[in-house]
Structure formats: C-alpha cells, structure tokens
Design an enzyme around this catalytic site. Structure first.
Site, PDB file in Angstrom:
ATOM      1  N   GLY A   1       0.743  -1.248   0.000  1.00 37.00           N
ATOM      2  CA  GLY A   1       0.000   0.000   0.000  1.00 37.00           C
ATOM      3  C   GLY A   1       0.768   1.290   0.000  1.00 37.00           C
ATOM      4  O   GLY A   1       0.188   2.351  -0.269  1.00 37.00           O
TER       5      GLY A   1
ATOM      6  N   CYS B   1     -12.362   3.726 -28.787  1.00 36.18           N
ATOM      7  CA  CYS B   1     -13.631   4.433 -28.972  1.00 36.18           C
ATOM      8  C   CYS B   1     -14.371   4.672 -27.668  1.00 36.18           C
ATOM      9  O   CYS B   1     -15.452   4.120 -27.431  1.00 36.18           O
ATOM     10  CB  CYS B   1     -14.497   3.652 -29.942  1.00 36.18           C
ATOM     11  SG  CYS B   1     -13.640   3.443 -31.491  1.00 36.18           S
TER      12      CYS B   1
ATOM     13  N   GLU C   1       3.717  -6.779   1.853  1.00 37.52           N
ATOM     14  CA  GLU C   1       3.345  -7.206   0.500  1.00 37.52           C
ATOM     15  C   GLU C   1       3.363  -6.020  -0.468  1.00 37.52           C
ATOM     16  O   GLU C   1       2.333  -5.681  -1.073  1.00 37.52           O
ATOM     17  CB  GLU C   1       1.932  -7.814   0.509  1.00 37.52           C
ATOM     18  CG  GLU C   1       1.728  -8.964   1.473  1.00 37.52           C
ATOM     19  CD  GLU C   1       0.246  -9.327   1.647  1.00 37.52           C
ATOM     20  OE1 GLU C   1      -0.625  -8.621   1.091  1.00 37.52           O
ATOM     21  OE2 GLU C   1      -0.027 -10.312   2.351  1.00 37.52           O
TER      22      GLU C   1
ATOM     23  N   TYR D   1      -9.090   5.361 -12.702  1.00 37.70           N
ATOM     24  CA  TYR D   1      -8.933   6.084 -11.423  1.00 37.70           C
ATOM     25  C   TYR D   1      -8.715   7.582 -11.605  1.00 37.70           C
ATOM     26  O   TYR D   1      -8.466   8.278 -10.621  1.00 37.70           O
ATOM     27  CB  TYR D   1      -7.720   5.559 -10.650  1.00 37.70           C
ATOM     28  CG  TYR D   1      -7.602   4.054 -10.560  1.00 37.70           C
ATOM     29  CD1 TYR D   1      -8.531   3.304  -9.850  1.00 37.70           C
ATOM     30  CD2 TYR D   1      -6.544   3.394 -11.175  1.00 37.70           C
ATOM     31  CE1 TYR D   1      -8.406   1.924  -9.761  1.00 37.70           C
ATOM     32  CE2 TYR D   1      -6.413   2.014 -11.089  1.00 37.70           C
ATOM     33  CZ  TYR D   1      -7.358   1.287 -10.383  1.00 37.70           C
ATOM     34  OH  TYR D   1      -7.228  -0.071 -10.297  1.00 37.70           O
TER      35      TYR D   1
ATOM     36  N   ARG E   1      -5.093   2.996 -16.019  1.00 36.73           N
ATOM     37  CA  ARG E   1      -5.143   3.782 -14.787  1.00 36.73           C
ATOM     38  C   ARG E   1      -5.770   5.180 -14.954  1.00 36.73           C
ATOM     39  O   ARG E   1      -6.598   5.578 -14.136  1.00 36.73           O
ATOM     40  CB  ARG E   1      -3.759   3.891 -14.140  1.00 36.73           C
ATOM     41  CG  ARG E   1      -3.142   2.517 -13.803  1.00 36.73           C
ATOM     42  CD  ARG E   1      -1.973   2.599 -12.849  1.00 36.73           C
ATOM     43  NE  ARG E   1      -2.392   2.963 -11.517  1.00 36.73           N
ATOM     44  CZ  ARG E   1      -2.272   4.157 -10.995  1.00 36.73           C
ATOM     45  NH1 ARG E   1      -1.683   5.111 -11.678  1.00 36.73           N
ATOM     46  NH2 ARG E   1      -2.720   4.417  -9.793  1.00 36.73           N
TER      47      ARG E   1
HETATM   48  N1  LLP Z   1      -1.613  -7.113  -0.810  1.00 37.87           N
HETATM   49  C1  LLP Z   1      -2.914  -7.212  -1.139  1.00 37.87           C
HETATM   50  C2  LLP Z   1      -3.756  -8.169  -0.433  1.00 37.87           C
HETATM   51  C3  LLP Z   1      -3.436  -6.365  -2.134  1.00 37.87           C
HETATM   52  O1  LLP Z   1      -4.741  -6.447  -2.437  1.00 37.87           O
HETATM   53  C4  LLP Z   1      -2.600  -5.447  -2.799  1.00 37.87           C
HETATM   54  C5  LLP Z   1      -3.114  -4.571  -3.853  1.00 37.87           C
HETATM   55  C6  LLP Z   1      -1.245  -5.400  -2.436  1.00 37.87           C
HETATM   56  C7  LLP Z   1      -0.791  -6.244  -1.426  1.00 37.87           C
HETATM   57  C8  LLP Z   1      -0.268  -4.471  -3.096  1.00 37.87           C
HETATM   58  O2  LLP Z   1      -0.582  -3.142  -2.898  1.00 37.87           O
HETATM   59  P1  LLP Z   1       0.424  -1.980  -3.390  1.00 37.87           P
HETATM   60  O3  LLP Z   1       1.680  -2.087  -2.568  1.00 37.87           O
HETATM   61  O4  LLP Z   1       0.695  -2.214  -4.811  1.00 37.87           O
HETATM   62  O5  LLP Z   1      -0.328  -0.740  -3.140  1.00 37.87           O
HETATM   63  N2  LLP Z   1      -4.866  -1.272  -9.784  1.00 37.87           N
HETATM   64  C9  LLP Z   1      -4.717  -0.277  -8.746  1.00 37.87           C
HETATM   65  C10 LLP Z   1      -4.112  -0.839  -7.493  1.00 37.87           C
HETATM   66  C11 LLP Z   1      -4.866  -2.030  -6.949  1.00 37.87           C
HETATM   67  C12 LLP Z   1      -4.263  -2.594  -5.711  1.00 37.87           C
HETATM   68  C13 LLP Z   1      -4.915  -3.872  -5.340  1.00 37.87           C
HETATM   69  N3  LLP Z   1      -4.341  -4.551  -4.218  1.00 37.87           N
HETATM   70  C14 LLP Z   1      -3.925   0.911  -9.303  1.00 37.87           C
HETATM   71  O6  LLP Z   1      -3.524   0.882 -10.467  1.00 37.87           O
HETATM   72  O7  LLP Z   1      -3.745   1.904  -8.610  1.00 37.87           O
END
Ligand code: LLP
Length: 415
Positions: A237, A341, A271, A314, A310
């Site tokens: 996150g 389109c 993670e 978003y 993206r």
């Molecule tokens: N762990 C779990 C259980 C998750 O659901 C996610 C991301 C992560 C780790 C990794 O999160 P990060 O470190 O990448 O923030 N498609 C969206 C982001 C979706 C994230 C989904 N879960 C975007 O392009 O901003």
C-alpha cells in the site's frame, strides 16, 4: 538474456530508450531492473534479515521482473493460481509465498497446497472450512493467517481502498477471535499469522499506524486465548510520487512496524507492489495523429486505455515527456488521447506538448498496474515489454500478433 548492448559509458537513458523504440517499436513498456533492486534494498535494509518481503505479483507479473525479484531474495504475495504458476516458473520459492484474495477456488487451493506455500491469507469462515477440507483430502497441512479488516480509512481512491468495514475484504475484528478458535479445531490447519491490507497508493503513514494498533490489540487478545502467532503481515500500500507528491520513506514506513513486532518475537511480512515496481517502468508511444478542433488540440497516440487503464479507471495522472520530437514550435496545451472508442480513453488532460506526428512520447511510472491491467479491448494487440539492466536491454515479452489474439478461439477461424 541481455542481447543488445548499449554504450556502457553513457548515463543517457534517452539514447537507450530510442534504441529500444527502434528495435521493438511502439507501444512498448520498458522496465529498469536496477530501479527495482534499489527499491527492494531500501525495504530489505530497513527490515532486517528475519523479516520477509512478499512482492505483490498483481502489480507486474512479467517473468523477467519476477525472476529479478527472485534473485534479490523476494517472497511473493499471490491472488490466483495463475500468479502462483508465474512465480514457480520464475524460480520463486513456494516457501516464501502467501496467498491472498477473497475468493480462492478449490483448484487454486489444491495447487497451492501441492506447492507447499508459506501461508494462506484467509478472508472468511467459509474459506477456512474449505481449506481445511481440501488439506485433509490432499493429505497436507495448510498454514493459515486470518486477514483482518481493521476498519481504518486509507484516505486513498475509493476503488483501491480495502480496509473499511463496508469493503468486501477481510474478517471483521469482532469475529476474528472466534474464527481463530475455530481454526484451532479444524483438521489439517496450522495457525501461523495475522494479516491486513488497507489499501493502495497511501501517501500518509497514519492509517498504517492505526491498522497496526488494531492488529496488535488482536494479537494480545489471542495470547490470552492461548493462541501464539509467528508472523504479522501488514500488506502493501505505500504509494509513490506520481506527480512530485511528498511521500514517507520506506525506512519510515517499516519503522512503524518493526520494533513493535520484534518486541513480540514475531516476523514482519509486507506485500508491496507499486512501491517496488511502479517507478521502474515507462511506456514508449508514438504520436499517430494531431487533431485541432475548435481551439482544442488532441494528440492521438498509438497507446490507449487498453495499454494503461489507470487514467481512465482512477483518473490517475502519469507524467508524460517527449522522447523524440521533430517539432520546432512552442509547446501548447493539449489532451493526450488513445485511439479507443471511448471518451474515457484520455491519457492526460491539458498538458503542454510540442510534438508532430511520428514523434515519440514517454509515459512515466507505469511499472505497476500498467501492463498487468492491459487488455485486448478494441482488438488491439498488447504491447511489447523490454527490461533494462545496467546499460543493456532485452525483450521480455514480444508484442502480441493478430494470431495470438485469435489463438484461443474456435480452430475453424484459424485455418
Ligand atoms: N496485498 C494485497 C492483499 C493487495 O490487495 C494489494 C493490492 C497489495 C498487497 C499491493 O498493494 P500496493 O503495494 O501495490 O499498493 N490497480 C490499482 C491498485 C490495486 C491494488 C490492489 N491490491 C492501481 O492501479 O492503482
């Protein structure tokens, strides 16, 4: 692996990127593996050896990227059987894999049991019972952690916020103790941890702190119930600076968790996805048309929402720069759009650009959730992917062909 060599004396990425464009065309995703190493090491140094980084494969599942993370010692956070397959193909250690996700199929659970993954991050009572039943059938013991929904507001885009009560993710705090007790009674389960993931692209550490407090309160309560856990997995996150936002360092982020988790004699797992790989990636695209209408300029690129979803999904803003231009005019404000389109197929709004048709552009910070969320929408072949290491580059995934796009359909169309 690195077939094409570029002048090792030179630090100029522009020349290297132009070579890549020449060799592999447009649109092409380029990933600089050294950037991933740098980000990985920043986490690893802050965490210390006994802790574990499980890279979130969903951010970028390219095999060369995964193999690079394997070489750095990374573990992996997966959310599907397909991701497990990719990790194993890349030579990843199943003993460092955690399996997240709110809906795991029987087939996926059996696959993960067979591979002997480190841990299932369980999100419901139903899933807990199912994993126990399948583990009995497979003659295996499943290590499990319960994903808690700490009900904290991550303060990020609602589509990527996951830690609120109303989200589909995790087990409500009030039910957690009961479910841990149940896990202790069910067959072939070993309770090893607790986890949470509150959202993505967080730019402030406050919500992580709140989540940790709640998880620690649960760990404390479980201890009085006689349940001792081995690890706390705080999910991913941490955000990145897409547009020069101020962000806490990786060390500051780890600093919130490390001491308090170590004091309990437990392992810290994280993670991260985006914060490891987003900055390593840029997307090369070519200007295919300039369209001036009623005082407004549209620059149409050969890259679209199917390549990087993206901005459309978003409202994300990725920096755009000019890689190569013949244009001698002053920059003017324009909307950068793709050929798809839909009006949503706008890659950037009101940005100053001085370009002509045939010029090359770069879209920055697309190493995470770029290619990973790309599609064949409008029957567009998916882009090529290239990796850079040092001053050399190599093709990691060739551009899709028309034949690739029909390969899974009825054979009589393929004659
Ligand atoms: N762990 C779990 C259980 C998750 O659901 C996610 C991301 C992560 C780790 C990794 O999160 P990060 O470190 O990448 O923030 N498609 C969206 C982001 C979706 C994230 C989904 N879960 C975007 O392009 O901003």
């Amino acid at each position: 692996m690195f077939a094409v060599k570029y002048n090792p004396e030179s630090q100029d990425r522009t020349a290297l990127l132009l070579d890549i464009a020449k060799a592999h065309g447009s649109p092409t995703f380029v990933y600089d593996l050294d950037v991933i190493s740098r980000n990985y090491r920043a986490y690893a140094e802050a965490m210390g050896e006994q802790h574990l980084i499980c890279y979130a494969v969903k951010a970028n599942a390219n095999l060369d990227v995964l193999r690079h993370l394997v070489s750095l010692g990374s573990g992996f956070d997966i959310v599907s059987g397909g991701e497990l397959m990719r990790v194993l193909r890349a030579g990843g250690d199943a003993g460092k894999v955690v399996f997240s996700g709110v809906g795991k199929t029987d087939q996926e659970i059996r696959f993960a049991l067979g591979a002997r993954i480190k841990c299932f991050n369980v999100e419901s009572e139903s899933e807990l019972r199912r994993i126990s039943m399948l583990a009995v059938e497979e003659g295996r013991v499943a290590n499990i952690s319960l994903r808690i929904n700490p009900d904290v507001d991550a303060g990020t885009h609602p589509y990527i916020s996951t830690g609120l009560k109303e989200n589909k993710f995790g087990i409500p705090m009030e039910e957690a103790r009961g479910l841990y007790a149940l896990a202790g009674e069910l067959h072939n389960l070993k309770v090893v941890g607790v986890d949470c993931h509150i959202g993505s692209q967080l730019t402030d550490l406050g919500p992580f702190n709140d989540a940790l407090e709640r998880v620690l309160a649960l760990v404390d309560a479980l201890q009085t119930d006689g349940i001792k856990l081995q690890h706390i997995d705080m999910g991913g996150g941490l955000g990145i600076a897409y547009n020069a936002e101020r962000l806490p360092s990786k060390a500051a982020y780890i600093g919130i968790f490390r001491e308090r988790i170590e004091a309990l004699g437990m392992q810290l797992i994280i993670e991260p996805g985006r914060s490891l790989v987003a900055e390593c990636g840029s997307l090369i695209s070519e200007v295919i048309c300039i369209k001036d209408t009623q005082g407004k300029r549209f620059v149409v690129a050969d890259t679209a929402m199917n390549d990087n979803l993206r901005p459309a999904l978003y409202g994300a803003e990725h920096r755009i720069s000019v890689l190569q231009s013949q244009c001698r005019e002053q920059p003017q404000l324009c909307d950068l759009v793709g050929p798809v389109c839909e009006t949503a197929d706008t890659l950037a709004k009101k940005i100053p650009l001085a370009v002509e048709e045939g010029d090359l552009l770069l879209m920055h910070d697309v190493g995470a959730y770029g290619f990973a969320m790309s599609s064949n929408y409008n029957a567009r072949p998916r882009a090529a992917e290239v990796v850079i290491k040092g001053d050399e580059f190599s093709l990691a995934r060739r551009r899709e062909t028309f034949a690739d796009m029909v390969a899974c359909e009825n054979m009589y169309w393929n004659q």
